[in-house]
Design a protein around this motif. Sequence first.
Motif, PDB file in Angstrom:
ATOM      1  N   GLU A 217       0.817  -1.219   0.000  1.00 44.15           N
ATOM      2  CA  GLU A 217       0.000   0.000   0.000  1.00 44.15           C
ATOM      3  C   GLU A 217       0.847   1.264   0.000  1.00 44.15           C
ATOM      4  O   GLU A 217       0.613   2.185  -0.787  1.00 44.15           O
ATOM      5  CB  GLU A 217      -0.944  -0.004   1.216  1.00 44.15           C
ATOM      6  N   LYS A 221       1.476   4.143  -2.969  1.00 43.34           N
ATOM      7  CA  LYS A 221       1.196   5.533  -2.622  1.00 43.34           C
ATOM      8  C   LYS A 221       2.407   6.415  -2.894  1.00 43.34           C
ATOM      9  O   LYS A 221       2.274   7.545  -3.394  1.00 43.34           O
ATOM     10  CB  LYS A 221       0.779   5.614  -1.156  1.00 43.34           C
ATOM     11  N   TYR A 255      -5.310   4.172 -13.927  1.00 43.39           N
ATOM     12  CA  TYR A 255      -6.344   4.164 -12.886  1.00 43.39           C
ATOM     13  C   TYR A 255      -6.585   2.741 -12.392  1.00 43.39           C
ATOM     14  O   TYR A 255      -7.673   2.201 -12.486  1.00 43.39           O
ATOM     15  CB  TYR A 255      -7.637   4.805 -13.426  1.00 43.39           C
ATOM     16  N   HIS A 256      -5.527   2.144 -11.830  1.00 41.87           N
ATOM     17  CA  HIS A 256      -5.580   0.729 -11.446  1.00 41.87           C
ATOM     18  C   HIS A 256      -5.503   0.509  -9.937  1.00 41.87           C
ATOM     19  O   HIS A 256      -5.568  -0.634  -9.483  1.00 41.87           O
ATOM     20  CB  HIS A 256      -4.423  -0.039 -12.102  1.00 41.87           C
ATOM     21  N   THR A 257      -5.337   1.559  -9.139  1.00 40.48           N
ATOM     22  CA  THR A 257      -5.093   1.385  -7.709  1.00 40.48           C
ATOM     23  C   THR A 257      -6.220   1.963  -6.856  1.00 40.48           C
ATOM     24  O   THR A 257      -6.889   2.918  -7.250  1.00 40.48           O
ATOM     25  CB  THR A 257      -3.771   2.069  -7.298  1.00 40.48           C
ATOM     26  N   ASP A 258      -6.410   1.355  -5.684  1.00 37.53           N
ATOM     27  CA  ASP A 258      -7.420   1.843  -4.740  1.00 37.53           C
ATOM     28  C   ASP A 258      -6.878   3.038  -3.954  1.00 37.53           C
ATOM     29  O   ASP A 258      -5.675   3.297  -3.917  1.00 37.53           O
ATOM     30  CB  ASP A 258      -7.806   0.733  -3.759  1.00 37.53           C
ATOM     31  N   ASP A 259      -7.759   3.746  -3.277  1.00 37.21           N
ATOM     32  CA  ASP A 259      -7.354   4.836  -2.400  1.00 37.21           C
ATOM     33  C   ASP A 259      -6.544   4.284  -1.226  1.00 37.21           C
ATOM     34  O   ASP A 259      -6.817   3.191  -0.716  1.00 37.21           O
ATOM     35  CB  ASP A 259      -8.576   5.586  -1.864  1.00 37.21           C
ATOM     36  N   VAL A 261      -5.205   3.626   2.476  1.00 39.87           N
ATOM     37  CA  VAL A 261      -5.826   3.525   3.798  1.00 39.87           C
ATOM     38  C   VAL A 261      -4.723   3.482   4.857  1.00 39.87           C
ATOM     39  O   VAL A 261      -3.717   2.777   4.708  1.00 39.87           O
ATOM     40  CB  VAL A 261      -6.705   2.255   3.899  1.00 39.87           C
TER      41      VAL A 261
END
Length: 394
Positions: A217, A221, A255-259, A261
């Motif tokens: 993650e 980021k 646009y392949h990744t989640d936000d 956390v």
Amino acid sequence: MIRNCFLCENQTELLYDANWVLPGLAPTNIGFSICPHCGSVCQSPTVTFDDMMRFYSSMAVYTNPGRKEKPSEAKIRDLDEQIQFIKRGIGNLPSSALQIGSSDGYTLSRFKSAGIDRVLGVEPGKASVALAKKLYNVECINDTAENFKTTEAFELIILTHVLEHLYEPQQTLNKCRKIQDSLAEGFIYVEVPLLAPPKSLFPGFFAFEHINYYTRENLLKSLLNSDYYPISVIEHYRSNLSPIIGVLASTKPQYHTDDFVNQYSKNRNRVQAYRRQEVEYWQQRLDVILPQLQQAKRVYLWGAGIHTSQLVANTNLLEKVIITGLTDTSELKWGLKQGNWHCVPPDAVEWQQGDAVLISSYASEKEIFDALQWLRDKQVNTLRLHNVDDTKAH
């Protein structure tokens, strides 16, 4: 020195610390901390940037003399995969590549053999720069990731096991992005040790040279924060000494990744569990051979380096055994002070029957032990601490 979070620059919270006897540097309080705002783990407190650069330039060695400067089978395998992984992610290999942290030049030599016309390395270690030229005729800038300059634009930038070493990794990623500003599309391949569940991590995972710790993650980021967009991700848990993660990213928006956390709770629990596991491991391993050390006439530590630092920091060795001296085959380490000892060449010691040598290295223990038959022939007891034949180290 105290560091802020390498990802979001907020203040960090100390998880644990210990006094380390460092090779070539003064004994220092080294700790590992976590950022409450994002959950990233880093080394803090740590030595200054200048002290770390002194360590790299004077004594850091990433080739094994037991292999006569040749790459290991694991290194060859990993480069086979990296080349194909990048080729698959892009569709073809680009025409130029810059590697930051190019070590002995082997990686760039393989990419050149695979068809990349122009390769250039950046490497702070003088010995490694010389090896790159001698072994592979690979050109390298002898400088740090932070200070090097180039006016060239490279289609591919490679950072394998580099970001975990940098005091300001985001600045280096931003620098890479600027190098590729003029290109229609540029690519970066980043590979780092992976902060996985504690049972997946080897003894010494939290090392002196590794000052930043990455999960899937926070690595994604960190790339996104520098306007790199991940397009391919690979993880391995058993094939190398450490679990690793590799990411290929593009300068073109994807646009392949989640936000992202916050990982504070998960990473805090992982580090604390690992710390308990680590201290128990080192002391248990020492306890097995402690009677032999205490019966020896003299005891020498084999290996001026980080595993000797960890051995001293994580056990009661110095309370139970008088250490006569420290020795190593690397000429770069001769004369350096670590703790109360100065590292000397092995042939400078008048070895006697009844002496004992304790090998502190984890990654190279088997190779070192095999090479010390000449000491066993002199009735010197050569002791292995870890007794792991295949550490999957490079």
